[in-house]
Motif scaffolding. Structure first.
Motif, PDB file in Angstrom:
ATOM      1  N   MET A   1       0.821  -1.189   0.000  1.00  0.00           N
ATOM      2  CA  MET A   1       0.000   0.000   0.000  1.00  0.00           C
ATOM      3  C   MET A   1       0.874   1.266   0.000  1.00  0.00           C
ATOM      4  O   MET A   1       0.553   2.233  -0.660  1.00  0.00           O
ATOM      5  CB  MET A   1      -0.936  -0.010   1.197  1.00  0.00           C
ATOM      6  N   TYR A   2       1.966   1.203   0.737  1.00  0.00           N
ATOM      7  CA  TYR A   2       2.861   2.352   0.831  1.00  0.00           C
ATOM      8  C   TYR A   2       3.350   2.763  -0.548  1.00  0.00           C
ATOM      9  O   TYR A   2       3.338   3.928  -0.913  1.00  0.00           O
ATOM     10  CB  TYR A   2       4.040   1.981   1.737  1.00  0.00           C
ATOM     11  N   VAL A   3       3.752   1.792  -1.348  1.00  0.00           N
ATOM     12  CA  VAL A   3       4.273   2.085  -2.681  1.00  0.00           C
ATOM     13  C   VAL A   3       3.148   2.495  -3.626  1.00  0.00           C
ATOM     14  O   VAL A   3       3.316   3.382  -4.449  1.00  0.00           O
ATOM     15  CB  VAL A   3       5.050   0.866  -3.237  1.00  0.00           C
ATOM     16  N   THR A   4       1.984   1.852  -3.522  1.00  0.00           N
ATOM     17  CA  THR A   4       0.873   2.204  -4.411  1.00  0.00           C
ATOM     18  C   THR A   4       0.394   3.632  -4.177  1.00  0.00           C
ATOM     19  O   THR A   4      -0.150   4.248  -5.075  1.00  0.00           O
ATOM     20  CB  THR A   4      -0.318   1.233  -4.261  1.00  0.00           C
ATOM     21  N   LEU A   5       0.612   4.153  -2.981  1.00  0.00           N
ATOM     22  CA  LEU A   5       0.268   5.555  -2.696  1.00  0.00           C
ATOM     23  C   LEU A   5       1.356   6.502  -3.181  1.00  0.00           C
ATOM     24  O   LEU A   5       1.269   7.703  -2.993  1.00  0.00           O
ATOM     25  CB  LEU A   5       0.036   5.752  -1.198  1.00  0.00           C
ATOM     26  N   ARG A   6       2.392   5.926  -3.811  1.00  0.00           N
ATOM     27  CA  ARG A   6       3.528   6.686  -4.353  1.00  0.00           C
ATOM     28  C   ARG A   6       4.296   7.462  -3.281  1.00  0.00           C
ATOM     29  O   ARG A   6       4.791   8.554  -3.523  1.00  0.00           O
ATOM     30  CB  ARG A   6       3.080   7.608  -5.481  1.00  0.00           C
ATOM     31  N   CYS A   7       4.378   6.876  -2.097  1.00  0.00           N
ATOM     32  CA  CYS A   7       5.198   7.460  -1.043  1.00  0.00           C
ATOM     33  C   CYS A   7       6.663   7.173  -1.370  1.00  0.00           C
ATOM     34  O   CYS A   7       6.973   6.138  -1.943  1.00  0.00           O
ATOM     35  CB  CYS A   7       4.829   6.848   0.305  1.00  0.00           C
ATOM     36  N   PRO A   8       7.556   8.080  -1.013  1.00  0.00           N
ATOM     37  CA  PRO A   8       8.964   7.834  -1.322  1.00  0.00           C
ATOM     38  C   PRO A   8       9.510   6.643  -0.531  1.00  0.00           C
ATOM     39  O   PRO A   8       9.177   6.458   0.629  1.00  0.00           O
ATOM     40  CB  PRO A   8       9.663   9.134  -0.910  1.00  0.00           C
ATOM     41  N   VAL A   9      10.305   5.833  -1.191  1.00  0.00           N
ATOM     42  CA  VAL A   9      10.932   4.685  -0.545  1.00  0.00           C
ATOM     43  C   VAL A   9      12.441   4.882  -0.619  1.00  0.00           C
ATOM     44  O   VAL A   9      13.031   4.769  -1.687  1.00  0.00           O
ATOM     45  CB  VAL A   9      10.538   3.364  -1.249  1.00  0.00           C
ATOM     46  N   PRO A  10      13.090   5.221   0.505  1.00  0.00           N
ATOM     47  CA  PRO A  10      14.543   5.377   0.488  1.00  0.00           C
ATOM     48  C   PRO A  10      15.213   4.049   0.145  1.00  0.00           C
ATOM     49  O   PRO A  10      14.726   2.986   0.527  1.00  0.00           O
ATOM     50  CB  PRO A  10      14.898   5.798   1.912  1.00  0.00           C
ATOM     51  N   VAL A  11      16.324   4.117  -0.572  1.00  0.00           N
ATOM     52  CA  VAL A  11      17.027   2.917  -0.999  1.00  0.00           C
ATOM     53  C   VAL A  11      18.465   2.976  -0.502  1.00  0.00           C
ATOM     54  O   VAL A  11      19.131   3.989  -0.621  1.00  0.00           O
ATOM     55  CB  VAL A  11      17.015   2.790  -2.542  1.00  0.00           C
ATOM     56  N   LEU A  12      18.920   1.876   0.051  1.00  0.00           N
ATOM     57  CA  LEU A  12      20.305   1.735   0.457  1.00  0.00           C
ATOM     58  C   LEU A  12      20.851   0.532  -0.293  1.00  0.00           C
ATOM     59  O   LEU A  12      20.320  -0.570  -0.191  1.00  0.00           O
ATOM     60  CB  LEU A  12      20.411   1.497   1.967  1.00  0.00           C
ATOM     61  N   ARG A  13      21.888   0.734  -1.080  1.00  0.00           N
ATOM     62  CA  ARG A  13      22.469  -0.359  -1.848  1.00  0.00           C
ATOM     63  C   ARG A  13      23.722  -0.846  -1.141  1.00  0.00           C
ATOM     64  O   ARG A  13      24.627  -0.071  -0.843  1.00  0.00           O
ATOM     65  CB  ARG A  13      22.814   0.104  -3.259  1.00  0.00           C
ATOM     66  N   ILE A  14      23.763  -2.144  -0.894  1.00  0.00           N
ATOM     67  CA  ILE A  14      24.898  -2.751  -0.208  1.00  0.00           C
ATOM     68  C   ILE A  14      25.435  -3.875  -1.075  1.00  0.00           C
ATOM     69  O   ILE A  14      24.689  -4.751  -1.492  1.00  0.00           O
ATOM     70  CB  ILE A  14      24.476  -3.316   1.165  1.00  0.00           C
ATOM     71  N   ARG A  15      26.722  -3.845  -1.350  1.00  0.00           N
ATOM     72  CA  ARG A  15      27.336  -4.918  -2.135  1.00  0.00           C
ATOM     73  C   ARG A  15      27.730  -6.042  -1.189  1.00  0.00           C
ATOM     74  O   ARG A  15      28.413  -5.824  -0.187  1.00  0.00           O
ATOM     75  CB  ARG A  15      28.562  -4.409  -2.871  1.00  0.00           C
ATOM     76  N   VAL A  16      27.304  -7.240  -1.525  1.00  0.00           N
ATOM     77  CA  VAL A  16      27.655  -8.430  -0.759  1.00  0.00           C
ATOM     78  C   VAL A  16      28.449  -9.334  -1.697  1.00  0.00           C
ATOM     79  O   VAL A  16      27.921  -9.843  -2.670  1.00  0.00           O
ATOM     80  CB  VAL A  16      26.389  -9.152  -0.240  1.00  0.00           C
ATOM     81  N   ASP A  17      29.722  -9.484  -1.417  1.00  0.00           N
ATOM     82  CA  ASP A  17      30.590 -10.294  -2.265  1.00  0.00           C
ATOM     83  C   ASP A  17      30.315 -11.782  -2.056  1.00  0.00           C
ATOM     84  O   ASP A  17      29.767 -12.179  -1.020  1.00  0.00           O
ATOM     85  CB  ASP A  17      32.064  -9.994  -1.965  1.00  0.00           C
ATOM     86  N   PRO A  18      30.691 -12.620  -3.033  1.00  0.00           N
ATOM     87  CA  PRO A  18      30.517 -14.067  -2.868  1.00  0.00           C
ATOM     88  C   PRO A  18      31.157 -14.552  -1.574  1.00  0.00           C
ATOM     89  O   PRO A  18      32.253 -14.139  -1.219  1.00  0.00           O
ATOM     90  CB  PRO A  18      31.232 -14.654  -4.092  1.00  0.00           C
ATOM     91  N   GLY A  19      30.436 -15.394  -0.855  1.00  0.00           N
ATOM     92  CA  GLY A  19      30.924 -15.905   0.417  1.00  0.00           C
ATOM     93  C   GLY A  19      30.542 -15.054   1.607  1.00  0.00           C
ATOM     94  O   GLY A  19      30.726 -15.461   2.744  1.00  0.00           O
ATOM     95  N   GLU A  20      30.015 -13.852   1.358  1.00  0.00           N
ATOM     96  CA  GLU A  20      29.574 -12.979   2.436  1.00  0.00           C
ATOM     97  C   GLU A  20      28.072 -13.147   2.643  1.00  0.00           C
ATOM     98  O   GLU A  20      27.387 -13.743   1.827  1.00  0.00           O
ATOM     99  CB  GLU A  20      29.883 -11.513   2.120  1.00  0.00           C
ATOM    100  N   GLY A  21      27.574 -12.595   3.710  1.00  0.00           N
ATOM    101  CA  GLY A  21      26.145 -12.641   4.001  1.00  0.00           C
ATOM    102  C   GLY A  21      25.712 -11.370   4.689  1.00  0.00           C
ATOM    103  O   GLY A  21      26.526 -10.513   5.004  1.00  0.00           O
ATOM    104  N   TRP A  22      24.416 -11.255   4.902  1.00  0.00           N
ATOM    105  CA  TRP A  22      23.898 -10.084   5.597  1.00  0.00           C
ATOM    106  C   TRP A  22      22.681 -10.474   6.407  1.00  0.00           C
ATOM    107  O   TRP A  22      21.970 -11.423   6.096  1.00  0.00           O
ATOM    108  CB  TRP A  22      23.577  -8.943   4.628  1.00  0.00           C
TER     109      TRP A  22
END
Length: 60
Positions: A1-22
């Motif tokens: 619903m949040y997205v359908t109302l076109r509310c802003p969605v902050p984005v954080l991009r994190i690179r996870v290299d092979p063998g890593e996890g989060w």
């Protein structure tokens, strides 16, 4: 619903290299697990729920 109302969605991009996890609260954190530009697919595992402290041994 949040997205359908076109509310802003902050984005954080994190690179996870092979063998890593989060670890993240994925129930409240939108994510897409993009593998753009990668020749191999990603592997994921998700556990939902609440656990008591000390149930699992330390990871490090």
């Amino acid at each position: 619903m949040y997205v359908t109302l076109r509310c802003p969605v902050p984005v954080l991009r994190i690179r996870v290299d092979p063998g890593e996890g989060w670890l993240a609260p994925t129930a409240v954190l939108p994510y897409d697990e993009s593998t753009a530009g990668q020749s191999l697919p990603s592997v994921t595992a998700s556990w939902l729920g609440h656990w008591t402290r000390g149930l699992f041994a330390p990871l490090i």
